[in-house]
Design a protein around this motif. Structure first.
Motif, PDB file in Angstrom:
ATOM      1  N   GLY A 373       0.795  -1.217   0.000  1.00  0.00           N
ATOM      2  CA  GLY A 373       0.000   0.000   0.000  1.00  0.00           C
ATOM      3  C   GLY A 373       0.828   1.267   0.000  1.00  0.00           C
ATOM      4  O   GLY A 373       0.352   2.315   0.443  1.00  0.00           O
ATOM      5  N   LEU A 374       2.063   1.187  -0.524  1.00  0.00           N
ATOM      6  CA  LEU A 374       2.990   2.320  -0.495  1.00  0.00           C
ATOM      7  C   LEU A 374       3.549   2.593  -1.892  1.00  0.00           C
ATOM      8  O   LEU A 374       3.430   1.770  -2.787  1.00  0.00           O
ATOM      9  N   ARG A 375       4.186   3.730  -2.029  1.00  0.00           N
ATOM     10  CA  ARG A 375       4.930   4.046  -3.242  1.00  0.00           C
ATOM     11  C   ARG A 375       6.025   5.042  -2.897  1.00  0.00           C
ATOM     12  O   ARG A 375       5.952   5.743  -1.879  1.00  0.00           O
ATOM     13  N   GLU A 376       7.043   5.092  -3.748  1.00  0.00           N
ATOM     14  CA  GLU A 376       8.143   6.031  -3.550  1.00  0.00           C
ATOM     15  C   GLU A 376       7.922   7.272  -4.414  1.00  0.00           C
ATOM     16  O   GLU A 376       7.427   7.186  -5.539  1.00  0.00           O
ATOM     17  N   ARG A 377       8.330   8.402  -3.883  1.00  0.00           N
ATOM     18  CA  ARG A 377       8.251   9.660  -4.616  1.00  0.00           C
ATOM     19  C   ARG A 377       9.636  10.302  -4.660  1.00  0.00           C
ATOM     20  O   ARG A 377      10.341  10.363  -3.637  1.00  0.00           O
ATOM     21  N   LEU A 378      10.017  10.786  -5.847  1.00  0.00           N
ATOM     22  CA  LEU A 378      11.263  11.543  -5.993  1.00  0.00           C
ATOM     23  C   LEU A 378      11.008  13.005  -5.669  1.00  0.00           C
ATOM     24  O   LEU A 378      10.054  13.610  -6.166  1.00  0.00           O
ATOM     25  N   ILE A 379      11.874  13.573  -4.858  1.00  0.00           N
ATOM     26  CA  ILE A 379      11.794  14.988  -4.494  1.00  0.00           C
ATOM     27  C   ILE A 379      13.066  15.672  -4.970  1.00  0.00           C
ATOM     28  O   ILE A 379      14.175  15.284  -4.588  1.00  0.00           O
ATOM     29  N   HIS A 380      12.912  16.659  -5.828  1.00  0.00           N
ATOM     30  CA  HIS A 380      14.069  17.324  -6.407  1.00  0.00           C
ATOM     31  C   HIS A 380      14.736  18.210  -5.361  1.00  0.00           C
ATOM     32  O   HIS A 380      14.091  19.029  -4.720  1.00  0.00           O
ATOM     33  N   LYS A 381      16.060  18.055  -5.225  1.00  0.00           N
ATOM     34  CA  LYS A 381      16.797  18.791  -4.197  1.00  0.00           C
ATOM     35  C   LYS A 381      17.886  19.705  -4.748  1.00  0.00           C
ATOM     36  O   LYS A 381      18.094  20.805  -4.255  1.00  0.00           O
ATOM     37  N   THR A 382      18.609  19.258  -5.786  1.00  0.00           N
ATOM     38  CA  THR A 382      19.781  20.000  -6.248  1.00  0.00           C
ATOM     39  C   THR A 382      19.741  20.154  -7.756  1.00  0.00           C
ATOM     40  O   THR A 382      19.513  19.177  -8.477  1.00  0.00           O
ATOM     41  N   ARG A 383      19.981  21.359  -8.247  1.00  0.00           N
ATOM     42  CA  ARG A 383      20.016  21.603  -9.682  1.00  0.00           C
ATOM     43  C   ARG A 383      21.358  21.171 -10.270  1.00  0.00           C
ATOM     44  O   ARG A 383      22.387  21.162  -9.585  1.00  0.00           O
ATOM     45  N   ALA A 384      21.334  20.817 -11.544  1.00  0.00           N
ATOM     46  CA  ALA A 384      22.567  20.456 -12.248  1.00  0.00           C
ATOM     47  C   ALA A 384      23.363  21.719 -12.564  1.00  0.00           C
ATOM     48  O   ALA A 384      22.781  22.795 -12.774  1.00  0.00           O
ATOM     49  N   PRO A 385      24.693  21.617 -12.638  1.00  0.00           N
ATOM     50  CA  PRO A 385      25.514  22.816 -12.866  1.00  0.00           C
ATOM     51  C   PRO A 385      25.473  23.356 -14.280  1.00  0.00           C
ATOM     52  O   PRO A 385      25.858  24.501 -14.512  1.00  0.00           O
ATOM     53  N   GLY A 386      25.057  22.554 -15.274  1.00  0.00           N
ATOM     54  CA  GLY A 386      24.958  23.060 -16.639  1.00  0.00           C
ATOM     55  C   GLY A 386      26.037  22.579 -17.578  1.00  0.00           C
ATOM     56  O   GLY A 386      26.283  23.191 -18.619  1.00  0.00           O
ATOM     57  N   ASP A 387      26.701  21.470 -17.267  1.00  0.00           N
ATOM     58  CA  ASP A 387      27.775  20.919 -18.086  1.00  0.00           C
ATOM     59  C   ASP A 387      27.281  19.683 -18.846  1.00  0.00           C
ATOM     60  O   ASP A 387      26.288  19.069 -18.457  1.00  0.00           O
ATOM     61  N   PRO A 388      27.954  19.289 -19.928  1.00  0.00           N
ATOM     62  CA  PRO A 388      27.578  18.042 -20.601  1.00  0.00           C
ATOM     63  C   PRO A 388      27.608  16.844 -19.648  1.00  0.00           C
ATOM     64  O   PRO A 388      28.517  16.721 -18.831  1.00  0.00           O
ATOM     65  N   TYR A 389      26.600  16.010 -19.738  1.00  0.00           N
ATOM     66  CA  TYR A 389      26.490  14.800 -18.932  1.00  0.00           C
ATOM     67  C   TYR A 389      26.508  15.091 -17.426  1.00  0.00           C
ATOM     68  O   TYR A 389      27.054  14.318 -16.642  1.00  0.00           O
ATOM     69  N   ASP A 390      25.921  16.215 -17.018  1.00  0.00           N
ATOM     70  CA  ASP A 390      25.871  16.542 -15.597  1.00  0.00           C
ATOM     71  C   ASP A 390      24.556  16.083 -14.989  1.00  0.00           C
ATOM     72  O   ASP A 390      23.685  15.535 -15.679  1.00  0.00           O
ATOM     73  N   PHE A 391      24.391  16.277 -13.705  1.00  0.00           N
ATOM     74  CA  PHE A 391      23.171  15.853 -13.026  1.00  0.00           C
ATOM     75  C   PHE A 391      23.010  16.654 -11.743  1.00  0.00           C
ATOM     76  O   PHE A 391      23.972  17.211 -11.204  1.00  0.00           O
ATOM     77  N   GLY A 392      21.784  16.724 -11.270  1.00  0.00           N
ATOM     78  CA  GLY A 392      21.498  17.310  -9.963  1.00  0.00           C
ATOM     79  C   GLY A 392      21.308  16.179  -8.971  1.00  0.00           C
ATOM     80  O   GLY A 392      22.052  15.206  -8.976  1.00  0.00           O
ATOM     81  N   CYS A 393      20.277  16.269  -8.157  1.00  0.00           N
ATOM     82  CA  CYS A 393      20.046  15.184  -7.208  1.00  0.00           C
ATOM     83  C   CYS A 393      18.604  15.218  -6.704  1.00  0.00           C
ATOM     84  O   CYS A 393      18.035  16.290  -6.498  1.00  0.00           O
ATOM     85  N   PHE A 394      18.037  14.026  -6.525  1.00  0.00           N
ATOM     86  CA  PHE A 394      16.727  13.834  -5.919  1.00  0.00           C
ATOM     87  C   PHE A 394      16.897  13.066  -4.613  1.00  0.00           C
ATOM     88  O   PHE A 394      17.895  12.386  -4.398  1.00  0.00           O
ATOM     89  N   GLU A 395      15.883  13.169  -3.764  1.00  0.00           N
ATOM     90  CA  GLU A 395      15.763  12.309  -2.598  1.00  0.00           C
ATOM     91  C   GLU A 395      14.485  11.497  -2.736  1.00  0.00           C
ATOM     92  O   GLU A 395      13.562  11.870  -3.459  1.00  0.00           O
ATOM     93  N   LEU A 396      14.445  10.366  -2.031  1.00  0.00           N
ATOM     94  CA  LEU A 396      13.286   9.487  -2.073  1.00  0.00           C
ATOM     95  C   LEU A 396      12.469   9.614  -0.802  1.00  0.00           C
ATOM     96  O   LEU A 396      13.018   9.661   0.312  1.00  0.00           O
ATOM     97  N   ALA A 397      11.162   9.676  -0.958  1.00  0.00           N
ATOM     98  CA  ALA A 397      10.243   9.628   0.165  1.00  0.00           C
ATOM     99  C   ALA A 397       9.236   8.524  -0.090  1.00  0.00           C
ATOM    100  O   ALA A 397       8.932   8.192  -1.244  1.00  0.00           O
ATOM    101  N   VAL A 398       8.723   7.931   0.974  1.00  0.00           N
ATOM    102  CA  VAL A 398       7.711   6.885   0.866  1.00  0.00           C
ATOM    103  C   VAL A 398       6.380   7.446   1.341  1.00  0.00           C
ATOM    104  O   VAL A 398       6.311   8.111   2.379  1.00  0.00           O
ATOM    105  N   GLU A 399       5.323   7.175   0.566  1.00  0.00           N
ATOM    106  CA  GLU A 399       3.997   7.706   0.879  1.00  0.00           C
ATOM    107  C   GLU A 399       2.954   6.625   0.631  1.00  0.00           C
ATOM    108  O   GLU A 399       3.225   5.630  -0.062  1.00  0.00           O
ATOM    109  N   PRO A 400       1.742   6.788   1.148  1.00  0.00           N
ATOM    110  CA  PRO A 400       0.687   5.797   0.892  1.00  0.00           C
ATOM    111  C   PRO A 400       0.310   5.760  -0.583  1.00  0.00           C
ATOM    112  O   PRO A 400       0.320   6.785  -1.267  1.00  0.00           O
ATOM    113  N   TRP A 401      -0.035   4.557  -1.060  1.00  0.00           N
ATOM    114  CA  TRP A 401      -0.569   4.433  -2.410  1.00  0.00           C
ATOM    115  C   TRP A 401      -2.002   4.960  -2.381  1.00  0.00           C
ATOM    116  O   TRP A 401      -2.797   4.553  -1.543  1.00  0.00           O
ATOM    117  N   PRO A 402      -2.368   5.868  -3.283  1.00  0.00           N
ATOM    118  CA  PRO A 402      -3.707   6.465  -3.239  1.00  0.00           C
ATOM    119  C   PRO A 402      -4.808   5.406  -3.360  1.00  0.00           C
ATOM    120  O   PRO A 402      -4.687   4.445  -4.125  1.00  0.00           O
TER     121      PRO A 402
END
Length: 421
Positions: A373-402
């Motif tokens: 009865g659960l699901r994971e949600r991605l929460i955006h935390k950090t923006r990418a710097p703007g370079d080729p093949y770069d990335f930011g970062c998400f965190e995971l939270a667990v919440e009830p399945w609707p």
């Protein structure tokens, strides 16, 4: 003089069987979800023609079987025909991935004459979604024209679709369109939050959405197989759906969507980066996989060391060769499939959560959460710097399945930007 490829008899010895080679970052698109942030300008320090051919010789000596040329747009380099012929003469099957905007009939014929065996044209859904993602009005029409031009030139034509929240509800429509266009294989992959896609966190699928996406792809594949059984002409090529490496894993449709027609059942067998796969960037940087973020995974540069030296001795390249489950964390650490899966696609896990070892886009994982009865949600935390093949970062939270189904998403629409060819 043709360089003869070495063919090791020990199939367990790591060698780059499949090489994806970015020959330039120059592109006639500047797609809003491009992981390399390609656009009108090439890198200032891209390998010249003689350097390309020297690297090609090393690729041949290392025993590669297939090289896929990418960009940017590989065909925007005037020496791409010479490189294709050089690799072909060395016994390598050469293919190309393209957005197709400039794949004219004449260019398609020249590529085929040079030795290009197959070409994959990216189509990211129906016209509205595709043109928005590609940031170019008319891009969808150009891609379909490219498919026709490549087929007319005698090449096998496949298509790739990056699946995200902008196009996930149009999968059947996309499949019908590609099937009608004569595409042989449709490869589905996820848009990962890398490069410009990292600047659009609302486009990235939430982990639970992988269930509906893969269920839908499985329904499409079953219909394709039924259609293939009904064919009476052996010359007809059946349309076939395949999962990309960052989609899966171990759900009820695993064998259906990973098995090649006519072969035994297949399943995901962990990341092959640096073991059987190699990526080459246009400035000579070598990675274990072309999609890996450059910063953490650059294993060396061919201007400093030979390709053979980098492949044999770079610990950064070789991270999958002797790995165990010690680097796994989160759900993947205790997963039933941990020993064989090794947390799925390394580049997608790393670009999403900041390090590999925990892959949120997993069918089995999402289904286990749903059972509770659960699901994971991605929460955006950090923006990418703007370079080729770069990335930011998400965190995971667990919440009830609707308890009740959520209404269909209506992603915000960004106006396409017309970029000069």
């Amino acid at each position: 003089m043709t360089v003869r490829a070495l063919r090791p008899t020990d199939l367990d010895a790591p060698r780059p069987i499949y090489v994806v080679w970015e020959t330039t970052l120059r592109c006639d698109h500047a797609c809003a979800h491009c992981g390399s942030r390609a656009g009108p300008a090439a890198r200032p320090d891209e390998l010249n023609t003689e350097e390309l051919l020297a690297v090609a010789d090393s690729v041949i000596r290392l025993g590669a079987r297939e090289v896929t040329l990418i960009g940017g747009e590989a065909y925007l380099r005037g020496d791409c025909y010479r490189l294709i012929s050089h690799l072909r003469d060395g016994g390598i099957r050469v293919t190309m991935q393209t957005g197709g905007r400039g794949l004219t009939p004449d260019r398609a014929k020249k590529l085929r004459a040079a030795g290009l065996a197959a070409i994959g044209v990216s189509v990211d859904g129906p016209p509205e979604a595709h043109d928005e993602l590609r940031a170019s009005p008319g891009s969808h029409a150009s891609a379909l024209a490219a498919i026709a031009n490549a087929r007319a030139a005698g090449m096998v034509v496949t298509s790739n679709t990056q699946i995200n929240r902008r196009n996930k509800d149009h999968l059947r429509e996309t499949a019908d369109l590609l099937k009608a266009a004569g595409v042989a294989v449709w490869r589905a992959q996820l848009t990962a939050p890398m490069g410009r896609a990292a600047d659009e966190p609302d486009w990235i699928l939430q982990p639970w959405m992988i269930l509906e996406v893969i269920d839908t792809l499985a329904e499409i594949q079953r219909a394709c197989l039924d259609d293939a059984r009904a064919r009476t002409l052996p010359s007809e090529r059946a349309f076939h759906v395949r999962l990309g490496n960052n989609m899966g894993y171990y759900g009820p449709h695993e064998a259906l969507l990973r098995t090649r027609p006519g072969s035994g059942d297949s399943h995901w067998q962990s990341c092959g980066a640096g073991k059987f796969v190699m990526g080459i960037e246009s400035d000579g940087t070598i990675k274990g996989c072309p999609s890996l973020p450059t910063g953490p995974y650059a294993g060396g540069n061919v201007r400093d060391l030979s390709l053979e030296q980098i492949w044999a001795h770079s610990d950064v390249i070789a991270f999958t060769r002797n790995r165990d489950d010690s680097e796994l964390w989160g759900f993947c650490k205790g997963c039933y499939y941990a020993e064989v899966c090794r947390a799925g696609c390394s580049f997608t896990a790393h670009s999403t959560l900041g390090r590999r070892g925990n892959m949120p886009f997993c069918y089995y994982r999402a289904s286990q959460f749903r059972k509770d009865g659960l699901r994971e949600r991605l929460i955006h935390k950090t923006r990418a710097p703007g370079d080729p093949y770069d990335f930011g970062c998400f965190e995971l939270a667990v919440e009830p399945w609707p308890a009740t189904p959520e209404p269909p998403e209506r992603p915000r629409t960004r106006l396409p930007i017309l970029h000069p060819a």
